[in-house]
Design a protein around this motif. Structure first.
Motif, mmCIF file in Angstrom:
data_model
loop_
_atom_site.group_PDB
_atom_site.id
_atom_site.type_symbol
_atom_site.label_atom_id
_atom_site.label_comp_id
_atom_site.label_asym_id
_atom_site.label_seq_id
_atom_site.Cartn_x
_atom_site.Cartn_y
_atom_site.Cartn_z
ATOM 1 N N MET A 58 2.461 15.851 9.189
ATOM 2 C CA MET A 58 3.239 14.930 9.348
ATOM 3 C C MET A 58 2.402 13.907 10.333
ATOM 4 S SD MET A 58 5.837 15.288 7.523
ATOM 5 C CE MET A 58 6.194 16.521 6.603
ATOM 6 N N GLY A 59 2.314 14.211 11.287
ATOM 7 C CA GLY A 59 1.669 13.514 12.503
ATOM 8 C C GLY A 59 0.086 13.476 12.736
ATOM 9 N N GLY A 60 -0.330 14.599 12.259
ATOM 10 C CA GLY A 60 -1.966 15.056 12.380
ATOM 11 C C GLY A 60 -1.910 15.826 13.461
ATOM 12 N N PRO A 61 -3.121 16.274 13.807
ATOM 13 C CA PRO A 61 -3.598 17.112 15.157
ATOM 14 C C PRO A 61 -2.902 16.840 16.307
ATOM 15 C CG PRO A 61 -5.471 16.816 13.791
ATOM 16 C CD PRO A 61 -4.231 16.022 13.264
ATOM 17 N N ALA A 62 -3.215 15.494 16.591
ATOM 18 C CA ALA A 62 -2.433 15.251 17.849
ATOM 19 C C ALA A 62 -0.935 15.267 18.303
ATOM 20 C CB ALA A 62 -2.877 13.745 18.334
ATOM 21 N N TYR A 218 -9.838 14.213 19.066
ATOM 22 C CA TYR A 218 -9.169 14.589 17.653
ATOM 23 C C TYR A 218 -7.984 15.397 18.276
ATOM 24 C CZ TYR A 218 -8.674 16.877 13.386
ATOM 25 O OH TYR A 218 -8.181 17.291 11.859
ATOM 26 N N VAL A 219 -8.169 16.200 19.205
ATOM 27 C CA VAL A 219 -7.145 17.055 19.628
ATOM 28 C C VAL A 219 -6.135 16.508 20.522
ATOM 29 C CG1 VAL A 219 -6.818 19.203 20.863
ATOM 30 C CG2 VAL A 219 -8.770 19.039 19.778
ATOM 31 N N PHE A 220 -6.491 15.386 21.102
ATOM 32 C CA PHE A 220 -5.610 14.719 22.300
ATOM 33 C C PHE A 220 -5.487 13.309 21.882
ATOM 34 C CE2 PHE A 220 -7.467 18.395 24.689
ATOM 35 C CZ PHE A 220 -6.128 19.145 24.685
ATOM 36 N N GLY A 221 -6.285 12.678 21.238
ATOM 37 C CA GLY A 221 -6.243 11.352 21.394
ATOM 38 C C GLY A 221 -6.050 10.561 19.871
ATOM 39 N N SER A 222 -6.469 9.314 19.864
ATOM 40 C CA SER A 222 -5.789 8.446 18.539
ATOM 41 C C SER A 222 -6.576 9.059 17.339
ATOM 42 C CB SER A 222 -6.214 7.105 18.795
ATOM 43 O OG SER A 222 -7.544 6.826 19.027
ATOM 44 N N ALA A 223 -7.680 9.718 17.457
ATOM 45 C CA ALA A 223 -8.482 10.216 16.087
ATOM 46 C C ALA A 223 -7.683 11.209 15.557
ATOM 47 C CB ALA A 223 -9.918 10.892 16.626
ATOM 48 N N LEU A 225 -4.230 11.450 15.297
ATOM 49 C CA LEU A 225 -3.060 11.029 14.670
ATOM 50 C C LEU A 225 -3.477 10.344 13.317
ATOM 51 C CD1 LEU A 225 -1.674 8.796 17.667
ATOM 52 C CD2 LEU A 225 -0.915 10.768 16.834
ATOM 53 N N VAL A 226 -2.858 11.443 12.292
ATOM 54 C CA VAL A 226 -3.009 11.049 10.937
ATOM 55 C C VAL A 226 -1.668 11.108 10.373
ATOM 56 C CG1 VAL A 226 -4.155 12.124 8.852
ATOM 57 C CG2 VAL A 226 -5.262 12.402 11.047
ATOM 58 N N ASN A 227 -1.267 9.915 9.810
ATOM 59 C CA ASN A 227 0.097 9.698 9.425
ATOM 60 C C ASN A 227 -0.068 10.203 7.756
ATOM 61 O OD1 ASN A 227 2.468 8.970 8.276
ATOM 62 N ND2 ASN A 227 2.470 6.913 9.463
ATOM 63 N N GLN A 228 0.868 11.201 7.587
ATOM 64 C CA GLN A 228 0.922 11.796 5.957
ATOM 65 C C GLN A 228 2.331 11.951 5.515
ATOM 66 O OE1 GLN A 228 -2.078 15.158 5.347
ATOM 67 N NE2 GLN A 228 -2.016 15.249 7.638
ATOM 68 N N THR A 229 3.070 11.078 6.147
ATOM 69 C CA THR A 229 4.565 10.912 5.688
ATOM 70 C C THR A 229 4.772 9.989 4.518
ATOM 71 O OG1 THR A 229 4.827 9.024 7.254
ATOM 72 C CG2 THR A 229 5.323 11.310 7.970
ATOM 73 N N ASP A 234 3.675 5.326 12.448
ATOM 74 C CA ASP A 234 2.721 6.527 12.950
ATOM 75 C C ASP A 234 3.706 6.941 14.225
ATOM 76 O OD1 ASP A 234 0.602 5.641 11.362
ATOM 77 O OD2 ASP A 234 -0.327 4.809 13.119
ATOM 78 N N GLY A 235 4.527 6.512 14.859
ATOM 79 C CA GLY A 235 5.332 6.745 16.079
ATOM 80 C C GLY A 235 6.279 8.023 15.443
ATOM 81 N N LEU A 236 7.044 7.568 14.205
ATOM 82 C CA LEU A 236 7.804 8.512 13.723
ATOM 83 C C LEU A 236 7.073 9.533 13.179
ATOM 84 C CD1 LEU A 236 11.071 8.872 13.581
ATOM 85 C CD2 LEU A 236 10.873 7.711 11.436
ATOM 86 N N ALA A 237 6.078 9.564 12.499
ATOM 87 C CA ALA A 237 5.168 10.713 11.999
ATOM 88 C C ALA A 237 4.848 11.524 13.214
ATOM 89 C CB ALA A 237 3.970 10.165 11.313
ATOM 90 N N PHE A 238 4.493 11.154 14.339
ATOM 91 C CA PHE A 238 4.226 11.910 15.412
ATOM 92 C C PHE A 238 5.330 12.826 16.167
ATOM 93 C CE2 PHE A 238 4.018 12.008 19.989
ATOM 94 C CZ PHE A 238 2.706 12.980 20.299
#
Length: 478
Positions: A58-62, A218-223, A225-229, A234-238
């Motif tokens: 949904m929101g990615g690795p972060a 990738y683990v903690f930062g903006s890289a 945050l991958v929105n797949q909804t 992006d905020g809601l996906a996270f």
């Protein structure tokens, strides 16, 4: 052992009698078994393994990394607040019984009824979702063993889910002494699985080449945050990733408190320890899994389980399947504990005439000293939400969300009541051994968990994909 001889039993039973209840269970659970029970209800491996897909996809690795630790910190305030109430009211009704004690007599029937039904709904959905998760985990292992050349249908998933649930129900028909012995055995399984979790962490780090580990961004930062909804911001996906940590039953130990020695001490201590342990170890578990996860586009893979796919990628198929067996075993015991907690809640609600059954399910078997009717009814009811899996796996995710919404709502009601009616002449709150006081600490913890729970309940009612169709609708809101 007679109550006149054992002062510990007398003190536990005296607390029950002060609340108007006649002691019905045998107190066979040790403190160690109680803590183990709490850990199994919290479900470190079950929570991570069965919900890892949700934040990742949904929101990615972060989202996986941050939602767990943010949610765990907020859940700690909720668990601590519940432990305080359980310490004051150590009955098998848990927060449902406490609600009736924390409001004026004229409001007890309505508020008790609301909290009781929320608890039952949440616990049934929690049990159902855990069993569905276990069924999916087992089938994922089968797919991996067949190198992806095996098709699992929705019917096969539901069939295995029903079989596992019935088995857990049958095991819960054991006498209290047998259940306590079973739980004592699980203490070592639980400890072993914790070691297995640490072993998985070490092996993943050791088997992943440094060049293939993802960077901190990738683990903690903006890289990460991958929105797949498919349309949400992006905020809601996270924030959808919060389901992975909110999906836990905090007062499960309270439901066996009438079977525990020194319940006012043991039950809240178990909740407190399990909340901290699950939160911290789970965070490390998630960080390592994301760090070693490989390309995101290859997840969740043919098995449908991103976590298992990561293990296969780094450890190899034989090693991954061997370790996965222990993870599945832990989830099975989590289901076992969930059936026990839910059936005790069913028993307490029926005993207090909250169910329209004239107390039929509020009876203890004279032979087994357990509520057999409640166990059978709980097992049958928990099957019904799982049938959503036949319609759509996405629709079935609503069962996970509904578990968190209903349970968390039932938790904050007695917490709010304790503060609202703290000076009411008809409400007497006698703190138990676990007490934060009425100062800044107690208020801050109670208010934080109340506002947080309200916030996440709104998030969990929102469909996780767009455009919204009948197949991906989040039916938890309905």
């Amino acid at each position: 052992m007679s109550r006149s001889v054992d002062p510990t039993f007398s003190e536990d039973d005296k607390v029950l009698e002060e609340m108007g209840y006649v002691p019905s269970f045998k107190r066979e659970f040790s403190n160690l078994a109680t803590i183990s029970f709490a850990f199994s209800i919290m479900g470190l491996c079950s929570s991570v393994a069965t919900t890892f897909n949700t934040p990742l996809l949904m929101g990615g690795p972060a989202s996986v990394t941050w939602c767990w630790i943010i949610g765990a910190c907020m859940c700690f305030t909720l668990g601590t607040s519940i432990a305080e109430i359980v310490s004051a009211f150590p009955t098998c009704g848990g927060t449902y019984t406490a609600t009736a004690q924390l409001c004026p007599p004229r409001q007890r029937a309505l508020l008790g009824w609301i909290v009781g039904w929320l608890k039952l709904l949440g616990q049934l959905c929690g049990l159902c979702s855990t069993e569905i998760g276990l069924a999916n985990m087992i089938w994922a292992a089968v797919v991996i063993s067949k190198d992806g050349q095996y098709v699992v249908t929705h019917g096969m998933t539901v069939g295995l889910f029903v079989a596992l649930l019935v088995l857990n129900g049958l095991l819960n028909c054991l006498a209290t002494r047998g259940l306590a012995l079973f739980t004592n055995v699980f203490v070592f399984v639980n400890l072993g699985t914790t070691i297995i979790a640490l072993f998985i962490i070490i092996v993943l780090l050791a088997m992943t080449p440094r060049s293939e580990m993802h960077p901190a961004s990738y683990v903690f930062g903006s890289a990460g945050l991958v929105n797949q909804t498919g349309g949400w911001n992006d905020g809601l996906a996270f924030l959808f990733g919060l389901l992975s940590v909110q999906w836990m039953g905090y007062d499960g130990t309270a439901h066996v408190s009438e079977e525990v020695r020194r319940a006012a001490y043991a039950a809240p201590s178990a909740i407190f320890i399990a909340t901290i342990g699950t939160g911290l170890l789970g965070w490390v578990f998630n960080i390592v899994a994301v760090l070693c996860s490989g390309p995101l586009e290859q997840l969740p893979g043919p098995s449908g389980s991103a976590f298992l796919q990561i293990m296969v990628l780094r450890i190899g198929k034989p090693g991954a399947l061997f370790l996965w067996t222990f993870v599945c075993l832990t989830v099975f015991f989590c289901c076992q504990s969930s059936v026990q907690a839910c059936s005790r809640m069913m028993y307490a609600f029926s005993r207090d005439h909250g169910l329209p059954d004239r107390g039929y399910f509020g009876k203890i078997s004279s032979r087994m000293s357990t509520p057999l009717r409640a166990v059978c009814f709980t097992t049958g009811l928990a099957i019904l939400p799982g049938l959503l899996e036949l319609a759509s796996p996405i629709a079935a995710n609503a069962v996970f969300a509904l578990c968190a919404i209903a349970l968390d709502s039932s938790y904050i009601i007695p917490i709010i009541l304790r503060r609202i009616y703290r000076n009411h002449p008809e409400v007497v709150f006698k703190p138990g051994p676990f007490y934060m006081g009425d100062g800044v600490l107690g208020w801050a913890v109670n208010l934080t968990c109340t506002f947080w729970t309200t916030f996440v309940c709104i998030i969990f009612c929102i469909p996780t994909e767009r455009p919204v169709t009948r197949l991906n609708m989040n039916y938890a809101s309905v």
